[in-house]
Motif scaffolding. Structure first.
Motif, PDB file in Angstrom:
ATOM      1  N   PHE A  90       9.028  15.326 -17.759  1.00  0.00           N
ATOM      2  CA  PHE A  90      10.390  14.980 -18.149  1.00  0.00           C
ATOM      3  C   PHE A  90      10.480  13.525 -18.596  1.00  0.00           C
ATOM      4  O   PHE A  90      11.110  13.209 -19.613  1.00  0.00           O
ATOM      5  CB  PHE A  90      11.350  15.244 -16.992  1.00  0.00           C
ATOM      6  CG  PHE A  90      12.788  14.977 -17.328  1.00  0.00           C
ATOM      7  CD1 PHE A  90      13.520  15.921 -18.034  1.00  0.00           C
ATOM      8  CD2 PHE A  90      13.401  13.795 -16.946  1.00  0.00           C
ATOM      9  CE1 PHE A  90      14.849  15.674 -18.365  1.00  0.00           C
ATOM     10  CE2 PHE A  90      14.723  13.550 -17.262  1.00  0.00           C
ATOM     11  CZ  PHE A  90      15.449  14.492 -17.975  1.00  0.00           C
ATOM     12  N   VAL A  91       9.838  12.619 -17.836  1.00  0.00           N
ATOM     13  CA  VAL A  91       9.940  11.187 -18.143  1.00  0.00           C
ATOM     14  C   VAL A  91       9.132  10.821 -19.377  1.00  0.00           C
ATOM     15  O   VAL A  91       9.580  10.032 -20.224  1.00  0.00           O
ATOM     16  CB  VAL A  91       9.491  10.353 -16.917  1.00  0.00           C
ATOM     17  CG1 VAL A  91       9.442   8.868 -17.274  1.00  0.00           C
ATOM     18  CG2 VAL A  91      10.433  10.584 -15.751  1.00  0.00           C
ATOM     19  N   SER A  92       7.935  11.378 -19.513  1.00  0.00           N
ATOM     20  CA  SER A  92       7.032  10.965 -20.585  1.00  0.00           C
ATOM     21  C   SER A  92       7.207  11.751 -21.872  1.00  0.00           C
ATOM     22  O   SER A  92       6.885  11.241 -22.950  1.00  0.00           O
ATOM     23  CB  SER A  92       5.575  11.093 -20.115  1.00  0.00           C
ATOM     24  OG  SER A  92       5.340  10.300 -18.973  1.00  0.00           O
ATOM     25  N   ILE A  93       7.714  12.971 -21.793  1.00  0.00           N
ATOM     26  CA  ILE A  93       7.805  13.822 -22.982  1.00  0.00           C
ATOM     27  C   ILE A  93       9.260  14.104 -23.359  1.00  0.00           C
ATOM     28  O   ILE A  93       9.700  13.800 -24.473  1.00  0.00           O
ATOM     29  CB  ILE A  93       7.044  15.152 -22.770  1.00  0.00           C
ATOM     30  CG1 ILE A  93       5.602  14.880 -22.347  1.00  0.00           C
ATOM     31  CG2 ILE A  93       7.099  15.983 -24.036  1.00  0.00           C
ATOM     32  CD1 ILE A  93       4.790  14.106 -23.352  1.00  0.00           C
ATOM     33  N   VAL A  94      10.019  14.670 -22.428  1.00  0.00           N
ATOM     34  CA  VAL A  94      11.378  15.114 -22.748  1.00  0.00           C
ATOM     35  C   VAL A  94      12.318  13.934 -22.953  1.00  0.00           C
ATOM     36  O   VAL A  94      13.091  13.899 -23.926  1.00  0.00           O
ATOM     37  CB  VAL A  94      11.906  16.045 -21.634  1.00  0.00           C
ATOM     38  CG1 VAL A  94      13.351  16.454 -21.927  1.00  0.00           C
ATOM     39  CG2 VAL A  94      11.018  17.270 -21.506  1.00  0.00           C
ATOM     40  N   LEU A  95      12.261  12.955 -22.063  1.00  0.00           N
ATOM     41  CA  LEU A  95      13.186  11.829 -22.155  1.00  0.00           C
ATOM     42  C   LEU A  95      13.051  11.060 -23.466  1.00  0.00           C
ATOM     43  O   LEU A  95      14.073  10.726 -24.095  1.00  0.00           O
ATOM     44  CB  LEU A  95      12.982  10.899 -20.955  1.00  0.00           C
ATOM     45  CG  LEU A  95      14.175  10.024 -20.563  1.00  0.00           C
ATOM     46  CD1 LEU A  95      15.388  10.887 -20.255  1.00  0.00           C
ATOM     47  CD2 LEU A  95      13.827   9.164 -19.356  1.00  0.00           C
ATOM     48  N   VAL A 112       6.368  20.376 -25.711  1.00  0.00           N
ATOM     49  CA  VAL A 112       6.409  20.491 -24.251  1.00  0.00           C
ATOM     50  C   VAL A 112       5.252  21.348 -23.747  1.00  0.00           C
ATOM     51  O   VAL A 112       4.608  21.033 -22.742  1.00  0.00           O
ATOM     52  CB  VAL A 112       7.771  21.064 -23.802  1.00  0.00           C
ATOM     53  CG1 VAL A 112       7.795  21.279 -22.300  1.00  0.00           C
ATOM     54  CG2 VAL A 112       8.906  20.145 -24.227  1.00  0.00           C
ATOM     55  N   GLU A 113       4.977  22.441 -24.450  1.00  0.00           N
ATOM     56  CA  GLU A 113       3.876  23.311 -24.047  1.00  0.00           C
ATOM     57  C   GLU A 113       2.531  22.601 -24.185  1.00  0.00           C
ATOM     58  O   GLU A 113       1.641  22.755 -23.319  1.00  0.00           O
ATOM     59  CB  GLU A 113       3.893  24.579 -24.895  1.00  0.00           C
ATOM     60  CG  GLU A 113       2.839  25.594 -24.517  1.00  0.00           C
ATOM     61  CD  GLU A 113       3.017  26.135 -23.110  1.00  0.00           C
ATOM     62  OE1 GLU A 113       2.014  26.559 -22.497  1.00  0.00           O
ATOM     63  OE2 GLU A 113       4.169  26.124 -22.610  1.00  0.00           O
ATOM     64  N   ALA A 114       2.361  21.823 -25.250  1.00  0.00           N
ATOM     65  CA  ALA A 114       1.120  21.065 -25.413  1.00  0.00           C
ATOM     66  C   ALA A 114       0.952  20.043 -24.303  1.00  0.00           C
ATOM     67  O   ALA A 114      -0.153  19.839 -23.768  1.00  0.00           O
ATOM     68  CB  ALA A 114       1.113  20.381 -26.777  1.00  0.00           C
ATOM     69  N   ALA A 115       2.048  19.394 -23.911  1.00  0.00           N
ATOM     70  CA  ALA A 115       1.977  18.427 -22.810  1.00  0.00           C
ATOM     71  C   ALA A 115       1.656  19.126 -21.496  1.00  0.00           C
ATOM     72  O   ALA A 115       0.913  18.590 -20.666  1.00  0.00           O
ATOM     73  CB  ALA A 115       3.301  17.680 -22.703  1.00  0.00           C
ATOM     74  N   ALA A 172       0.664  17.453 -18.025  1.00  0.00           N
ATOM     75  CA  ALA A 172       1.945  16.779 -17.773  1.00  0.00           C
ATOM     76  C   ALA A 172       2.959  17.819 -17.316  1.00  0.00           C
ATOM     77  O   ALA A 172       3.446  18.624 -18.111  1.00  0.00           O
ATOM     78  CB  ALA A 172       2.436  16.068 -19.027  1.00  0.00           C
ATOM     79  N   THR A 173       3.273  17.829 -16.038  1.00  0.00           N
ATOM     80  CA  THR A 173       4.219  18.786 -15.480  1.00  0.00           C
ATOM     81  C   THR A 173       5.214  18.064 -14.588  1.00  0.00           C
ATOM     82  O   THR A 173       4.984  16.923 -14.168  1.00  0.00           O
ATOM     83  CB  THR A 173       3.496  19.867 -14.656  1.00  0.00           C
ATOM     84  OG1 THR A 173       2.749  19.225 -13.602  1.00  0.00           O
ATOM     85  CG2 THR A 173       2.542  20.673 -15.534  1.00  0.00           C
TER      86      THR A 173
END
Length: 320
Positions: A227-232, A213-216, A221-222
């Motif tokens: 959320f949609v591209s990384i966390v989901l 998440v930190e790299a994104a 990406a915030t």
């Protein structure tokens, strides 16, 4: 000593001093014991599968092809007559209402806990209390939840109607008006399944790798994009599990329909499971043949939905 003598005196690679065949004779009983032990551990599961799955399936197929007397005892063979009885517009309406009810439960029953789970993973004061409060409906039985919501929506004592009156919104007839009955039963079902889905999705969010998440975030990406591209994608296994279990809960919903509306008004909340119950047990009915035929249709509907979910949705699941 000559070279041929040295080669003859050196033992071959992998050769032992044991007589030939002793290793194989010792390994065979060991494999037999391991196989017997494995069967011993598997036997309870196989027994449960046979008693509660395989036998009822064959029993349903048998009853679906038999007529029955007034007490429900199978009598003569009727072939596919019970399935022909299902080829009516009325049964088509039951299937359509089952599909509508499933959609009304699955969509908010997954999205609402997902929206609540995201802020609940933050380490804020009192968050454990809110997490427990939102997960509490999971501990309620279907019958208890249905009775509680019947009281909550009773026109005489309804706090929901009172709150709507303060806002100047006229309260509908929640369980007696055809346009609201299905939505009301679906709302209660969403309330009962949201607690479990909240726990599942919160656990998935708690396992998200903060380094990713930190790299994104460093790459720009915030917010919603993060959320949609990384966390989901990282919680997609938990999300897929919630979708599958909620779908099964919606297809098997019976208690809330029976207690809150009894299939009414005018059959507007008559789902497939309620129709099976109505034909087999409700009002001293004993039409087990027709109910078994509907049960096989329910099995087919569940299999088709599972094929779609595992064939389409699971392809988007990212297992780590």
């Amino acid at each position: 000593m000559t070279a041929p003598t040295l080669l003859a005196a050196t033992p071959a690679a992998g050769r032992t001093d044991r007589p030939p065949g002793r290793t194989r004779r010792g390994a065979a009983p060991a494999r037999t014991r391991e196989t017997a032990l494995a069967l011993l551990f598997v036997l309870p599961g196989l027994a449960g599968l046979g008693v509660f799955v395989i036998f009822p399936l064959f029993q349903a197929v048998y009853l679906a092809t038999r007529g029955n007397d007034i007490l429900g005892n199978p009598t003569r063979s009727v072939g596919l007559a019970h399935f022909q009885e299902l080829l009516t517009p009325a049964f088509g309406t039951v299937l359509w209402q089952t599909l509508v009810f499933t959609v009304l439960v699955v969509v908010p029953g997954v999205l609402l806990p997902l929206a609540l789970a995201a802020p609940m993973t933050q380490r804020l004061p009192g968050m454990r209390v809110f997490r427990t409060a939102f997960a509490l409906p999971f501990a309620y039985s279907v019958s208890a939840a249905s009775v509680v919501w019947l009281i909550m929506l009773n026109p005489g004592v309804s706090p929901v109607n009172w709150a709507l009156g303060l806002l100047g919104v006229p309260a509908p007839n929640w369980v007696t008006e055809p346009g609201w009955a299905m939505a009301t039963v679906a709302l209660v079902t969403v309330w009962t399944v949201s607690g479990f889905n909240l726990l599942v999705l919160a656990a998935g969010l708690a396992g998200v790798d903060e380094d990713v998440v930190e790299a994104a975030r460093m790459d720009g990406a915030t917010g919603p994009r993060q959320f949609v591209s990384i966390v989901l994608p990282m919680i997609s296994p938990s999300l897929f599990f919630a979708v599958v279990t909620t779908t099964l809960a919606a297809l098997q919903a019976l208690g809330q329909v029976q207690i809150m509306t009894d299939g009414g008004p005018n059959g507007h909340t008559r789902t497939l499971v309620y129709s099976i119950f109505d034909n087999a047990f409700h009002n001293n009915n004993s039409n087990f043949g027709l109910a078994s035929a509907q049960g096989l249709v329910l099995l087919l509907v569940g299999v088709l939905i599972a094929v779609v979910q595992f064939g389409v949705l699971e392809r988007r699941v990212h297992y780590r």
